[in-house]
Write a protein that holds these residues in place. Structure first.
Motif: not given
Length: 87
Positions: A39-64
């Motif tokens: 369960q912890s590994q699943g939660a860690i994967y989910t958090v890492e995925y969410a963090c990378s998605a947020i980072k990608n969103m902030t990186d895409s602010s130039v495009y917006f």
């Protein structure tokens, strides 16, 4: 009596008795820990995925910002065309 109490077979019997009593509980704890680890590994994967998605969103602010500027430019051009047709 002292020799009988300290005989190796008695010691081994006591050890076997202890293992028989504590082994099921230890096996249950091991199973619980493995479940928590999964369960912890699943939660860690989910958090890492969410963090990378947020980072990608902030990186895409130039495009917006670029899209926003292009839309404003297109609206301005459309207003110019409408005013030119109205004349």
């Amino acid at each position: 009596l002292y020799v009988l109490a300290n005989e190796p077979s008695v010691a081994l019997f006591r050890l076997q008795e202890h293992v028989r009593r504590s082994l099921p509980e230890l096996a249950q704890h091991k199973s619980d820990m493995q479940n928590w680890e999964e369960q912890s590994q699943g939660a860690i994967y989910t958090v890492e995925y969410a963090c990378s998605a947020i980072k990608n969103m902030t990186d895409s602010s130039v495009y917006f910002k670029s899209i926003d500027n292009l839309l404003k430019h297109a609206i301005a051009m459309k207003e110019q065309l409408n005013s030119a047709q109205g004349r």
